[in-house]
Design a protein around this motif. Structure first.
Motif, mmCIF file in Angstrom:
data_model
loop_
_atom_site.group_PDB
_atom_site.id
_atom_site.type_symbol
_atom_site.label_atom_id
_atom_site.label_comp_id
_atom_site.label_asym_id
_atom_site.label_seq_id
_atom_site.Cartn_x
_atom_site.Cartn_y
_atom_site.Cartn_z
ATOM 1 N N ALA A 95 0.815 -1.222 0.000
ATOM 2 C CA ALA A 95 0.000 0.000 0.000
ATOM 3 C C ALA A 95 0.844 1.265 0.000
ATOM 4 O O ALA A 95 0.439 2.276 0.565
ATOM 5 C CB ALA A 95 -0.942 0.000 1.192
ATOM 6 N N ASP A 96 2.009 1.251 -0.652
ATOM 7 C CA ASP A 96 2.891 2.418 -0.725
ATOM 8 C C ASP A 96 3.140 2.971 0.676
ATOM 9 O O ASP A 96 2.708 4.082 1.014
ATOM 10 C CB ASP A 96 2.283 3.500 -1.624
ATOM 11 N N PRO A 97 3.831 2.221 1.542
ATOM 12 C CA PRO A 97 4.007 2.669 2.935
ATOM 13 C C PRO A 97 4.748 4.003 3.015
ATOM 14 O O PRO A 97 5.674 4.261 2.234
ATOM 15 C CB PRO A 97 4.825 1.531 3.566
ATOM 16 N N GLN A 98 4.311 4.833 3.964
ATOM 17 C CA GLN A 98 4.898 6.153 4.162
ATOM 18 C C GLN A 98 5.379 6.285 5.601
ATOM 19 O O GLN A 98 4.839 5.653 6.518
ATOM 20 C CB GLN A 98 3.860 7.245 3.883
ATOM 21 N N LEU A 99 6.392 7.139 5.775
ATOM 22 C CA LEU A 99 6.911 7.413 7.107
ATOM 23 C C LEU A 99 6.310 8.722 7.616
ATOM 24 O O LEU A 99 6.262 9.721 6.891
ATOM 25 C CB LEU A 99 8.438 7.531 7.075
ATOM 26 N N LEU A 100 5.826 8.707 8.854
ATOM 27 C CA LEU A 100 5.301 9.915 9.507
ATOM 28 C C LEU A 100 6.301 10.381 10.556
ATOM 29 O O LEU A 100 6.769 9.575 11.364
ATOM 30 C CB LEU A 100 3.961 9.632 10.176
ATOM 31 N N GLU A 101 6.622 11.670 10.547
ATOM 32 C CA GLU A 101 7.532 12.210 11.551
ATOM 33 C C GLU A 101 6.793 13.198 12.458
ATOM 34 O O GLU A 101 5.915 13.935 12.002
ATOM 35 C CB GLU A 101 8.728 12.905 10.900
ATOM 36 N N PRO A 102 7.135 13.217 13.755
ATOM 37 C CA PRO A 102 6.495 14.184 14.650
ATOM 38 C C PRO A 102 6.979 15.601 14.348
ATOM 39 O O PRO A 102 8.178 15.842 14.217
ATOM 40 C CB PRO A 102 6.929 13.729 16.048
ATOM 41 N N VAL A 103 6.028 16.512 14.219
ATOM 42 C CA VAL A 103 6.335 17.919 13.972
ATOM 43 C C VAL A 103 5.960 18.698 15.224
ATOM 44 O O VAL A 103 4.870 18.527 15.786
ATOM 45 C CB VAL A 103 5.565 18.447 12.745
ATOM 46 N N MET A 104 6.859 19.569 15.670
ATOM 47 C CA MET A 104 6.684 20.297 16.914
ATOM 48 C C MET A 104 6.273 21.745 16.661
ATOM 49 O O MET A 104 6.715 22.366 15.681
ATOM 50 C CB MET A 104 7.993 20.277 17.729
ATOM 51 N N ALA A 105 5.429 22.258 17.534
ATOM 52 C CA ALA A 105 5.152 23.699 17.555
ATOM 53 C C ALA A 105 6.241 24.333 18.406
ATOM 54 O O ALA A 105 6.378 24.031 19.595
ATOM 55 C CB ALA A 105 3.775 23.967 18.149
ATOM 56 N N VAL A 106 7.041 25.196 17.784
ATOM 57 C CA VAL A 106 8.214 25.788 18.438
ATOM 58 C C VAL A 106 7.985 27.284 18.626
ATOM 59 O O VAL A 106 7.528 27.964 17.700
ATOM 60 C CB VAL A 106 9.489 25.549 17.602
ATOM 61 N N LEU A 122 23.731 31.812 18.509
ATOM 62 C CA LEU A 122 23.222 32.826 17.578
ATOM 63 C C LEU A 122 22.805 34.108 18.292
ATOM 64 O O LEU A 122 22.803 35.184 17.686
ATOM 65 C CB LEU A 122 22.004 32.270 16.819
ATOM 66 N N SER A 123 22.434 34.006 19.563
ATOM 67 C CA SER A 123 21.864 35.161 20.272
ATOM 68 C C SER A 123 22.715 35.615 21.445
ATOM 69 O O SER A 123 22.224 36.357 22.297
ATOM 70 C CB SER A 123 20.466 34.802 20.784
ATOM 71 N N SER A 124 23.971 35.172 21.508
ATOM 72 C CA SER A 124 24.855 35.496 22.635
ATOM 73 C C SER A 124 24.226 35.061 23.968
ATOM 74 O O SER A 124 24.370 35.734 24.997
ATOM 75 C CB SER A 124 25.171 36.999 22.667
ATOM 76 N N GLY A 125 23.504 33.953 23.921
ATOM 77 C CA GLY A 125 22.926 33.395 25.135
ATOM 78 C C GLY A 125 21.653 34.059 25.605
ATOM 79 O O GLY A 125 21.141 33.735 26.675
ATOM 80 N N ARG A 126 21.070 34.952 24.806
ATOM 81 C CA ARG A 126 19.912 35.729 25.275
ATOM 82 C C ARG A 126 18.570 35.145 24.832
ATOM 83 O O ARG A 126 17.533 35.524 25.357
ATOM 84 C CB ARG A 126 20.039 37.176 24.785
ATOM 85 N N ALA A 127 18.550 34.262 23.858
ATOM 86 C CA ALA A 127 17.284 33.715 23.343
ATOM 87 C C ALA A 127 16.910 32.434 24.092
ATOM 88 O O ALA A 127 17.769 31.761 24.674
ATOM 89 C CB ALA A 127 17.395 33.436 21.852
ATOM 90 N N SER A 128 15.646 32.108 24.064
ATOM 91 C CA SER A 128 15.152 30.871 24.673
ATOM 92 C C SER A 128 14.068 30.298 23.771
ATOM 93 O O SER A 128 13.553 30.978 22.885
ATOM 94 C CB SER A 128 14.585 31.136 26.070
ATOM 95 N N PHE A 129 13.720 29.027 24.003
ATOM 96 C CA PHE A 129 12.665 28.426 23.187
ATOM 97 C C PHE A 129 11.902 27.405 24.010
ATOM 98 O O PHE A 129 12.369 26.907 25.032
ATOM 99 C CB PHE A 129 13.256 27.782 21.928
ATOM 100 N N SER A 130 10.706 27.089 23.531
ATOM 101 C CA SER A 130 9.920 25.984 24.075
ATOM 102 C C SER A 130 9.253 25.295 22.903
ATOM 103 O O SER A 130 9.039 25.907 21.849
ATOM 104 C CB SER A 130 8.865 26.483 25.068
ATOM 105 N N MET A 131 8.962 24.020 23.064
ATOM 106 C CA MET A 131 8.297 23.298 21.982
ATOM 107 C C MET A 131 7.392 22.239 22.556
ATOM 108 O O MET A 131 7.582 21.760 23.669
ATOM 109 C CB MET A 131 9.314 22.680 21.020
ATOM 110 N N GLN A 132 6.389 21.866 21.758
ATOM 111 C CA GLN A 132 5.484 20.790 22.135
ATOM 112 C C GLN A 132 4.976 20.113 20.873
ATOM 113 O O GLN A 132 4.955 20.713 19.794
ATOM 114 C CB GLN A 132 4.326 21.311 22.968
ATOM 115 N N PHE A 133 4.598 18.859 21.018
ATOM 116 C CA PHE A 133 4.137 18.084 19.869
ATOM 117 C C PHE A 133 2.873 18.700 19.282
ATOM 118 O O PHE A 133 1.965 19.094 19.998
ATOM 119 C CB PHE A 133 3.862 16.643 20.301
#
Length: 681
Positions: A588-599, A653-664
């Motif tokens: 059935a033409d198998p496909q791979l699904l990857e988790p994408v995060m909201a960043v 990239l930000s001289s240590g000043r940037a931050s981030f969070s992510m979730q599925f």
């Protein structure tokens, strides 16, 4: 955690990580007399974060329950984690709570995990109060956060207070219901606030907000509204009653102001919990499989939901929320989810890491039970003479996994036992065995959760393990509709095996899981063998054909088949269905699904271009930008496989000043190059 002789409020405190949730909870413990000193997250002295890993990392990992009194009302309080990796704790807590206090950072406003928690509260129809915290910080803005809540959460927000002073000058609030100023003249938690007149410079603003408040809430009472239009000012008690009605119906969310760290705003927050959040008898569960909703009746047939399993040196405790009836020590109950009978050994009222034994628990209580051997998270416990099923707790899909193996041969059996215990405690952890490599793979919601799990194996269970590098937990799916016909036939001298199935497999939309349907008519396959066909398909779906990841989002339809009077069995049909499914997956033409995060990336403006360029190189899709004080917030979707090691690059990239969070956010089709690389690996 008593019944209705004392008024009760079952509530949780939820927030994005670092919004001040645990600090707020520690102040609540102090002001209610539960604690005689204020715990500090930075010092590792908090009462609610009692786990050694929580104190070491300075974050909440496990939800913790405590019962405290406030002005004649019993508050059963659950402090929940803010980190996305431990969102299962928020999920299962919200499922059993009647109300929630949502803590917002007065500078950052609505953050990603706050949105996730808010949607969960919407799903479980939990009334809320908003506490906008950290108003003493530079850049804090109460009304801006209120506007963000309405824009990003789609909520109708009802400010009941206005802050007096800004940033370091924040010293109190104007109560719009009483039109009085509540001022904390010192940071000392033992110094009560002083009530006075509204500052003259704020009077016009306060009157405008009070008018909007009255115009909104008095719609809940026609008589009060008519009197108000005739010039009669309603009493504070009448206004509070109207606010309460709107909160219980979900019409709006009251917003209060404060700075928990500086001990400002906590007492009015406790008053609001008592005044506006529902009591157990105000809530009727509509998620039962009975003909009518489930009312909170202490004298009715017993009904409770198991929402957490925790193991410690005293044995395994099952935390339950009692919705109806009562449970006494030694009572036998039916686990309606499994159909098994269980016996309650001991009953405990839990206060963080301490417990008080009880002879019985009743409707409205949240308590722990020892002696339930097979009960899991989400199981319904009930009187065997009045069985029912409550809505189960939704468990998120894991997105990351690590290979673990015992360090010595002597650790094999203890590792297996420890993993089984941990999987029972935390249903968002999963374990699978890779048939090709022979590895045991532990999967979860993020790197931090897996780090904590491995440390728990060592610290609590005494098992030393070797851990592989974190890997993405991919999924596989089908892209085409296929039909397969398979005959399982085996003859070995004794009784044979025979099963014939004809199945159609077709792809479903993302997130639909695995569905099965039988269209057998005329007895082509006996009815008792059809569940075995479904079991075989689901077993085969645990390991796809591209790289052995679970296959999801497809429907299997049993069209036809055949059987032998003597040689057919459930096992034969299960084997036939599993072989047919594997054949279909390959065709059935198998496909791979990857988790994408909201960043979400928060960066100084001068680093904006570099941060966006880096996200693009990681196959990210930038969805928008906004200002947060002097910083810029980038919202993007990025495949999880591209986010390993991101924090180091972001700091560079930000001289240590940037931050981030992510979730599925979702599973999406992986590009051909990624699919080929994963298959080769």
């Amino acid at each position: 955690m008593s019944a209705f002789s004392t008024p009760v409020r079952n509530l949780g405190v939820i927030a994005h990580v670092d919004a001040g949730k645990t600090t707020t909870t520690e102040r609540i413990l102090f002001y209610t007399g539960q604690s005689h000193r204020i715990g500090d997250v930075n010092d590792g002295t908090t009462r609610m974060d009692f786990d050694p890993q929580e104190r070491k990392r300075g974050i909440t990992i496990n939800s913790a329950a405590v019962s405290v009194p406030w002005k004649g009302t019993q508050l059963n309080l659950i402090d929940t984690p803010g980190h996305i990796d431990f969102n299962i704790e928020v999920n299962r807590s919200l499922r059993v709570l009647d109300g929630a206090v949502v803590v917002f950072d007065g500078v950052a406003g609505v953050e990603p995990q706050t949105e996730t928690n808010w949607r969960l509260a919407d799903k479980y129809r939990v009334p809320r109060i908003a506490f906008i915290n950290k108003l003493d910080r530079v850049g804090a803005d109460f009304l801006r956060v209120v506007a963000m809540m309405e824009e990003r959460l789609g909520a109708t927000v009802l400010p009941l207070q206005l802050p007096i002073g800004a940033e370091a000058g924040f010293r109190g609030v104007v109560d719009l219901i009483t039109m009085k100023a509540l001022v904390w003249e010192r940071d000392d938690a033992r110094a009560p606030y002083v009530e006075s007149d509204v500052p003259p410079e704020m009077l016009e603003q306060a009157q405008a907000h009070r008018t909007r408040l009255l115009d909104t809430v008095l719609e809940q009472d026609d008589a009060l509204l008519a009197a108000y239009l005739d010039g009669v000012t309603p009493s504070p008690a009448a206004i509070r009653q109207c606010v309460r009605r709107g909160v219980l119906s979900g019409a709006w969310v009251p917003a209060l102001a404060g700075s928990a760290y500086r001990n400002r705003g906590v007492e009015p927050l406790l008053d609001a919990v008592v005044d506006y959040l529902p009591a157990p008898e105000d809530v009727r569960r509509e998620d039962v499989d009975a003909a009518s909703s489930l009312a909170s009746d202490p004298d009715g047939p017993f009904a409770a939901l198991a929402f957490k399993v925790a193991a410690d040196g005293h044995g395994t405790m099952v935390f339950v929320r009692v919705y109806r009836g009562r449970l006494r020590r030694g009572d036998a109950v039916l686990d309606a989810t499994t159909g098994r009978m269980e016996r309650a050994g001991r009953l405990y009222e839990v206060h963080a890491d301490q417990r008080v034994e009880r002879e019985e628990i009743r409707a409205g209580d949240i308590a722990a039970v020892i002696g339930l051997k097979d009960t899991l998270t989400g199981d319904t416990l009930c009187d065997p003479r009045s069985p029912l099923h409550l809505e189960e707790i939704s468990i998120p899909e894991p997105v990351i996994e690590v290979a673990i193996e015992p360090r010595t041969r002597e650790d094999v059996a203890p590792l297996s036992k420890a993993l089984q215990s941990m999987l029972r405690e935390d249903p968002s952890l999963r374990m699978r065995h890779d048939a090709e490599t022979g590895q045991t793979l532990l999967s979860g919601m993020g790197e931090l959760q897996l780090e904590v799990a491995v440390e728990k194996l060592r610290a609590q269970h005494g098992v030393e393990v070797q851990v592989g590098r974190p890997q993405v937990a991919y999924r596989e799916t089908l892209a085409e509709v296929v039909e397969v016909h398979h005959i399982h036939k085996k003859q070995t001298g004794g009784p044979g095996q025979f099963a014939e199935v004809r199945l159609r497999f077709e792809p479903l939309a993302r997130g639909e899981g695995v569905r099965f349907e039988s269209r057998i008519v005329g007895g082509a396959i006996p009815r008792e063998f059809i569940p075995a066909v479904e079991a075989g398909i689901r077993r085969a779906a645990l390991q796809g054909v591209i790289a052995g990841f679970p296959c999801v989002d497809f429907q299997a339809t049993l069209l036809d088949g055949g059987f032998h009077e003597r040689d057919s069995s459930a096992l034969a049909f299960e084997l036939a269905a599993a072989a047919a499914a594997r054949e279909a997956f390959a065709k059935a033409d198998p496909q791979l699904l990857e988790p994408v995060m909201a960043v979400e990336v928060v960066t100084p403006a001068e680093s904006l271009g570099d941060c966006i360029g880096d996200l693009n190189r990681r196959r990210g899709l930038v969805r928008g930008q906004s200002l947060r004080g002097t910083a810029v917030v980038i919202e993007a979707q990025v495949p999880l496989s591209e986010m390993f090691g991101y924090i180091g690059q972001l700091r560079a990239l930000s001289s240590g000043r940037a931050s981030f969070s992510m979730q599925f956010e979702q599973h999406a089709l992986a590009p051909r190059k990624v699919r080929e690389a994963v298959a080769a690996a």
